[in-house]
Design an enzyme around this catalytic site. Structure first.
Site, PDB file in Angstrom:
ATOM      1  N   ARG A  67      -8.598  -4.606  -7.041  1.00  0.00           N
ATOM      2  CA  ARG A  67      -7.460  -5.457  -6.653  1.00  0.00           C
ATOM      3  C   ARG A  67      -7.843  -6.519  -5.636  1.00  0.00           C
ATOM      4  O   ARG A  67      -7.062  -7.431  -5.367  1.00  0.00           O
ATOM      5  CB  ARG A  67      -6.304  -4.586  -6.130  1.00  0.00           C
ATOM      6  CG  ARG A  67      -6.621  -3.842  -4.867  1.00  0.00           C
ATOM      7  CD  ARG A  67      -5.556  -2.799  -4.561  1.00  0.00           C
ATOM      8  NE  ARG A  67      -4.519  -3.312  -3.686  1.00  0.00           N
ATOM      9  CZ  ARG A  67      -3.594  -2.537  -3.109  1.00  0.00           C
ATOM     10  NH1 ARG A  67      -3.581  -1.234  -3.341  1.00  0.00           N
ATOM     11  NH2 ARG A  67      -2.694  -3.054  -2.313  1.00  0.00           N
ATOM     12  N   HIS A 121      -5.296 -13.617   5.258  1.00  0.00           N
ATOM     13  CA  HIS A 121      -4.288 -13.816   6.301  1.00  0.00           C
ATOM     14  C   HIS A 121      -3.265 -14.855   5.881  1.00  0.00           C
ATOM     15  O   HIS A 121      -2.087 -14.751   6.188  1.00  0.00           O
ATOM     16  CB  HIS A 121      -4.941 -14.272   7.606  1.00  0.00           C
ATOM     17  CG  HIS A 121      -5.511 -13.135   8.372  1.00  0.00           C
ATOM     18  ND1 HIS A 121      -4.787 -11.986   8.606  1.00  0.00           N
ATOM     19  CD2 HIS A 121      -6.709 -12.945   8.935  1.00  0.00           C
ATOM     20  CE1 HIS A 121      -5.520 -11.149   9.276  1.00  0.00           C
ATOM     21  NE2 HIS A 121      -6.708 -11.705   9.498  1.00  0.00           N
ATOM     22  N   ARG A 143       4.719   6.982   4.363  1.00  0.00           N
ATOM     23  CA  ARG A 143       3.488   7.364   3.650  1.00  0.00           C
ATOM     24  C   ARG A 143       2.429   7.799   4.662  1.00  0.00           C
ATOM     25  O   ARG A 143       2.208   7.112   5.666  1.00  0.00           O
ATOM     26  CB  ARG A 143       2.962   6.177   2.848  1.00  0.00           C
ATOM     27  CG  ARG A 143       1.621   6.500   2.217  1.00  0.00           C
ATOM     28  CD  ARG A 143       1.133   5.389   1.357  1.00  0.00           C
ATOM     29  NE  ARG A 143       0.634   4.271   2.136  1.00  0.00           N
ATOM     30  CZ  ARG A 143       0.254   3.126   1.591  1.00  0.00           C
ATOM     31  NH1 ARG A 143       0.356   2.943   0.286  1.00  0.00           N
ATOM     32  NH2 ARG A 143      -0.216   2.152   2.334  1.00  0.00           N
ATOM     33  N   CYS A 165       7.239   1.182  -5.382  1.00  0.00           N
ATOM     34  CA  CYS A 165       7.019   0.538  -4.085  1.00  0.00           C
ATOM     35  C   CYS A 165       5.860  -0.453  -4.103  1.00  0.00           C
ATOM     36  O   CYS A 165       5.474  -0.975  -3.069  1.00  0.00           O
ATOM     37  CB  CYS A 165       6.809   1.579  -2.990  1.00  0.00           C
ATOM     38  SG  CYS A 165       5.331   2.566  -3.220  1.00  0.00           S
ATOM     39  N   ASN A 170       0.490  -1.462  -7.361  1.00  0.00           N
ATOM     40  CA  ASN A 170      -0.730  -2.237  -7.050  1.00  0.00           C
ATOM     41  C   ASN A 170      -1.960  -1.425  -7.430  1.00  0.00           C
ATOM     42  O   ASN A 170      -2.841  -1.890  -8.147  1.00  0.00           O
ATOM     43  CB  ASN A 170      -0.795  -2.573  -5.556  1.00  0.00           C
ATOM     44  CG  ASN A 170       0.465  -3.239  -5.051  1.00  0.00           C
ATOM     45  OD1 ASN A 170       1.187  -3.845  -5.822  1.00  0.00           O
ATOM     46  ND2 ASN A 170       0.738  -3.122  -3.768  1.00  0.00           N
ATOM     47  N   ASP A 171      -2.011  -0.185  -6.936  1.00  0.00           N
ATOM     48  CA  ASP A 171      -3.161   0.646  -7.265  1.00  0.00           C
ATOM     49  C   ASP A 171      -3.094   1.148  -8.700  1.00  0.00           C
ATOM     50  O   ASP A 171      -4.120   1.254  -9.368  1.00  0.00           O
ATOM     51  CB  ASP A 171      -3.269   1.824  -6.279  1.00  0.00           C
ATOM     52  CG  ASP A 171      -3.991   1.401  -5.012  1.00  0.00           C
ATOM     53  OD1 ASP A 171      -5.070   0.791  -5.124  1.00  0.00           O
ATOM     54  OD2 ASP A 171      -3.474   1.653  -3.911  1.00  0.00           O
TER      55      ASP A 171
HETATM   56  C1  PEP Z   1       0.441   0.327  -4.179  1.00  0.00           C
HETATM   57  O1  PEP Z   1      -0.730   0.648  -4.379  1.00  0.00           O
HETATM   58  O2  PEP Z   1       1.172  -0.187  -5.038  1.00  0.00           O
HETATM   59  C2  PEP Z   1       1.049   0.540  -2.846  1.00  0.00           C
HETATM   60  C3  PEP Z   1       2.339   0.351  -2.651  1.00  0.00           C
HETATM   61  O3  PEP Z   1       0.226   0.900  -1.832  1.00  0.00           O
HETATM   62  P1  PEP Z   1      -0.789  -0.139  -1.101  1.00  0.00           P
HETATM   63  O4  PEP Z   1      -0.495  -1.504  -1.619  1.00  0.00           O
HETATM   64  O5  PEP Z   1      -0.548   0.021   0.351  1.00  0.00           O
HETATM   65  O6  PEP Z   1      -2.113   0.411  -1.539  1.00  0.00           O
HETATM   66 MG    MG Z   2      -1.730   1.939  -2.962  1.00  0.00          MG
END
Ligand code: PEP
Ligand code: MG
Length: 555
Positions: free
Chosen positions: A445, A184, A322, A482, A434-435
């Site tokens: 992550r 948080h 999404r 993104c 990120n993923d």
């Molecule tokens: C990502 O994985 O980079 C992404 C934008 O989706 P989230 O962070 O919501 O998994």
């Molecule tokens: Mg993701």
């Protein structure tokens, strides 16, 4: 001078004297009550109710997502299961202090064992317990000190109740030695634009009064910096301020190449801020917020209202929504309640939606209805797409609902490697770095112990981005970014050099990225990308790009 590393939130830099957060109160001993169970129960109930009320009141003052967090905490404080646990200990002859402390500790252990998102909520329970304990003892709850001058707050982790009401005139920056990028503290710091570094374990050794520079962009806290370092940090802070004040022009490179700068949003209510910061549309609208707070999926009407509110804020502009991305770090009982050893590799994202296709169909219905009522250019995309077959499945389904632009998120190496095949069936791709980093580096992550692998600068990740960029260019299809990587200004230039055609990020990052894009041509971005691709690891990629950038002409 010493350098401590953590995870930077945002791109700011700040400096000032450290003030340590008041440490937690010592745990009460399990001594027999002299008041009797009934009296202890009344004391415990009153203290819990007062804390719940205080949390709700703080939430009302703070507003925004802090309010939701604090209201959720107030509900946890009065959770009937927890009350039963407290009563059980009181009936066994314990004091209210002990019963509260022990019951909360038990609940915390359960959450920690679950891990992931819920594990990160464990620290929230400590804060509630400390507040109730302080009530019972008739002392002030531990909290943010007020030394009477601006300071850098150093804490183990911050409770939402504290972060929500931080006095931004006084708190120059925030450093925590616990807490990950999804705690948080991190979420609220990002929202409020507080310069912050979380999970800097060595910050536990910083003392009140010590001067530090907090460089969130680099994730480095410098203790006892030299005058030269202080001046450099002050110059950077000033440059950021002027970037914030710069005109909100559309994103473009120095040679005029247009790169749309879009916002990542989680709630329609955040749209106004994004527009005020010059977002040219939305590159990622995370729909999880609608679902995460409820035990069942929201109705079509509830969803339509939310989507309508979002789309209405961006007339004529692109808005990429999404589909629900549940599972792993975003667990949702009604979509997948089976226990999985490796949830990040399990039934998540589009896989979970396919297993409950009615939820996906309802979401598409609500989006099509909202689209018909508004003038935004709605694009829809599916999360966690791993195969060409999944791409065909989703884009066909979306078109069945009259949604004209349907694409996929590239978050799994398989779909990056087959990007040309994937893009043959999708209108666009959006890379979730990120993923994509998590799966390329095989590093959870959410796990602090492997956070060092979770770096999108890694050339292995960048090579995958290049595959997608090249496929997009060949087929004439847009490729957006993104993930958080798009919010790192230098990396943003590299991503453009690798073929990305738009960038989407937290609105607070737009000004920095807009500023740096204007200083580079497409050819230069490509050269910088080549330098990153040729490196052995993330750190050398970053260094290679920084070094080469310093030799390029200033535009
Ligand atoms: C990502 O994985 O980079 C992404 C934008 O989706 P989230 O962070 O919501 O998994
Ligand atoms: Mg993701």
């Amino acid at each position: 001078m010493t350098e401590l590393r953590g995870v930077g939130i945002g791109l700011g830099v700040a400096q000032g004297p450290v003030v340590r957060m008041t440490e937690a109160m010592p745990a009460p001993q399990n001594t027999a009550s002299t008041l009797g169970a009934d009296a202890e129960r009344t004391r415990a109930r009153e203290a819990v109710a007062a804390v719940a009320q205080e949390l709700t009141a703080r939430g009302a003052t703070a507003g925004g997502s802090a309010q939701e967090v604090l209201e959720a905490q107030a509900m946890i404080a009065e959770d009937p299961t927890l009350q039963d646990e407290i009563d059980e200990r009181l009936n066994a002859g314990g004091t209210a202090e002990w019963a509260v402390h022990d019951a909360f500790a038990g609940f915390r252990a359960t959450l920690e064992a679950v891990g992931g998102y819920l594990g990160e909520r464990a620290a929230d329970l400590d804060d509630i317990a400390q507040r109730v304990l302080a009530r019972l003892r008739g002392v002030d709850a531990p909290g943010v000190p007020d030394p009477g001058h601006p300071f850098v707050l150093v804490a183990r982790d911050l409770a939402p109740a504290d972060t929500a009401l931080l006095d931004l005139e006084k708190v120059l920056a925030l450093v925590t030695f616990d807490g990950g990028p999804t705690s948080h503290t991190a979420i609220l710091a990002r929202e409020k634009g507080i310069v912050a570094i979380v999970g800097a374990a060595a910050a536990a050794d910083l003392a009140t009064g010590q001067t530090v520079i907090v460089d969130a962009a680099a994730g480095i806290v410098t203790a006892d910096p030299s005058d030269k370092e202080k001046n450099r940090a002050a110059e950077r802070a000033a440059a950021r301020l002027s970037a914030d004040a710069a005109p909100l022009t559309p994103g473009a490179l120095a040679d005029g190449t247009r790169i749309a700068l879009l916002a990542n949003l989680g709630k329609p209510a955040d749209a106004a801020d994004a527009v005020a910061r010059g977002a040219e549309g939305v590159g990622l609208f995370r729909t999880e917020f609608l679902f995460l707070s409820s035990a069942q999926a929201p109705t079509i009407a509830q969803q339509r209202e939310s989507y309508r509110e979002l789309l209405a804020a961006f007339p004529g502009k692109k808005v990429v929504v999404r589909m629900l991305d549940a599972g792993a770090d975003k667990p949702l009982a009604f979509l997948n309640d089976s226990h999985e050893e490796n949830p990040a590799l399990g039934l998540r994202g589009l896989r979970a939606l396919r297993a409950s296709e009615d939820i996906l169909r309802e979401q598409l219905t609500a989006l099509a209805e909202a689209d018909a009522e508004t003038d935004a250019d709605l694009w829809v995309m599916a999360p966690m797409v791993a195969t060409v077959e999944e791409t065909v499945y989703f884009t066909t389904l979306a078109r069945e609902y009259g949604l004209k632009t349907a694409g996929v998120m590239v978050e799994v190496p398989s779909s990056a490697l087959l990007a040309d095949r994937v893009l043959a069936h999708a209108d666009f791709a959006s890379i979730g770095t990120n993923d994509l980093t998590q799966y390329t580096m095989a590093a959870d992550r959410l796990l602090g112990s492997v956070a060092g692998f979770q770096d999108p600068w890694h050339p292995a990740v960048l090579r995958l981005v290049r595959e997608v960029g090249a496929a997009g260019a060949r087929l004439g299809k847009p490729v957006g970014i993104c993930g958080e990587a798009a919010a790192d200004p230098l990396l943003a230039v590299v991503l453009i050099g690798l073929g990305a055609t738009s960038l989407s990020m937290a609105p607070s990052a737009l000004a920095d990225v807009r500023r740096i894009l204007a200083t580079r041509t497409l050819d230069e971005a490509r050269s910088l990308a080549e330098a990153a691709l040729a490196a052995d690891d993330a750190a050398s990629a970053r260094t290679a790009v920084t070094t080469l950038a310093a030799t390029l002409p200033q535009h």
